[in-house]
Enzyme design. Structure first.
Site, PDB file in Angstrom:
ATOM      1  N   THR A  71       0.811  -1.219   0.000  1.00  0.00           N
ATOM      2  CA  THR A  71       0.000   0.000   0.000  1.00  0.00           C
ATOM      3  C   THR A  71       0.846   1.271   0.000  1.00  0.00           C
ATOM      4  O   THR A  71       2.033   1.248   0.307  1.00  0.00           O
ATOM      5  CB  THR A  71      -0.947   0.021   1.215  1.00  0.00           C
ATOM      6  N   ASP A  72       0.178   2.374  -0.346  1.00  0.00           N
ATOM      7  CA  ASP A  72       0.832   3.688  -0.335  1.00  0.00           C
ATOM      8  C   ASP A  72       0.418   4.461   0.917  1.00  0.00           C
ATOM      9  O   ASP A  72      -0.236   3.920   1.809  1.00  0.00           O
ATOM     10  CB  ASP A  72       0.514   4.459  -1.623  1.00  0.00           C
ATOM     11  N   ALA A  73       0.781   5.744   0.986  1.00  0.00           N
ATOM     12  CA  ALA A  73       0.487   6.572   2.167  1.00  0.00           C
ATOM     13  C   ALA A  73      -1.010   6.730   2.413  1.00  0.00           C
ATOM     14  O   ALA A  73      -1.433   6.986   3.542  1.00  0.00           O
ATOM     15  CB  ALA A  73       1.148   7.936   2.018  1.00  0.00           C
TER      16      ALA A  73
ATOM     17  N   GLY B   9      -3.070   4.302   2.110  1.00  0.00           N
ATOM     18  CA  GLY B   9      -3.560   3.014   2.592  1.00  0.00           C
ATOM     19  C   GLY B   9      -4.153   2.120   1.521  1.00  0.00           C
ATOM     20  O   GLY B   9      -4.726   1.080   1.835  1.00  0.00           O
ATOM     21  N   VAL B  10      -4.046   2.514   0.257  1.00  0.00           N
ATOM     22  CA  VAL B  10      -4.539   1.678  -0.835  1.00  0.00           C
ATOM     23  C   VAL B  10      -3.356   1.071  -1.582  1.00  0.00           C
ATOM     24  O   VAL B  10      -2.223   1.562  -1.486  1.00  0.00           O
ATOM     25  CB  VAL B  10      -5.448   2.465  -1.821  1.00  0.00           C
TER      26      VAL B  10
END
Length: 148
Positions: free
Chosen positions: A14-16, A18-19
């Protein structure tokens, strides 16, 4: 019949926000590809390490339909098809709880690993394509009806 690969989304995917980070979707699809090769009794070490022929990806595309979050249980359906004597394409459909969340395509070309020139697909890849093509299950049913 298409190949099915189950995978849980991990925090590292995930990225910052949250996805799942967009590039990681292709990495997850490639995991499914590797699992399908192994399920077809293709030795992955031989296939990826110093092979005489290689299958580089020459095109990739992903459509994102819904977000994927850490902990989500993904089902990746892999459907390869032969495009010519020297190339094939894999379509991936990623679902969560029967909802399609992403679709991807990778297009591969067969080359001589030394000269980098195009060459015909190997017998083992042709068998893998036949085993995993979307209509393979229907073809098997037709064959069994013909035998009866």
């Amino acid at each position: 019949m298409s190949f099915i690969y189950n995978r849980t989304v991990h925090f590292q995917d995930t990225d910052a926000a949250g996805v799942v980070y967009f590039a990681n979707v292709l990495a997850i699809c490639h995991e499914a590809y590797e699992e399908s090769l192994e399920a077809s009794n293709i030795n992955l070490k031989d296939f990826f390490t110093n092979p005489s022929i290689a299958y580089p990806i020459v095109h990739a595309n992903v459509d994102f339909l819904r977000p994927m979050f850490g902990g989500d249980k993904l089902i990746i359906s892999l459907m390869p098809r032969k495009l010519g004597v020297d190339k094939f394409e894999i379509t991936y459909e990623i679902t969560i709880a029967n909802v399609v969340v992403a679709k991807a395509i990778t297009r591969h070309i067969c080359i001589d690993a030394i000269s980098r020139s195009k060459q015909e697909l190997s017998d083992e890849i042709i068998r893998w394509l036949e085993t995993n093509r979307p209509d393979a299950e229907e073809a098997e049913r037709r064959k069994s009806r013909e035998i009866m």
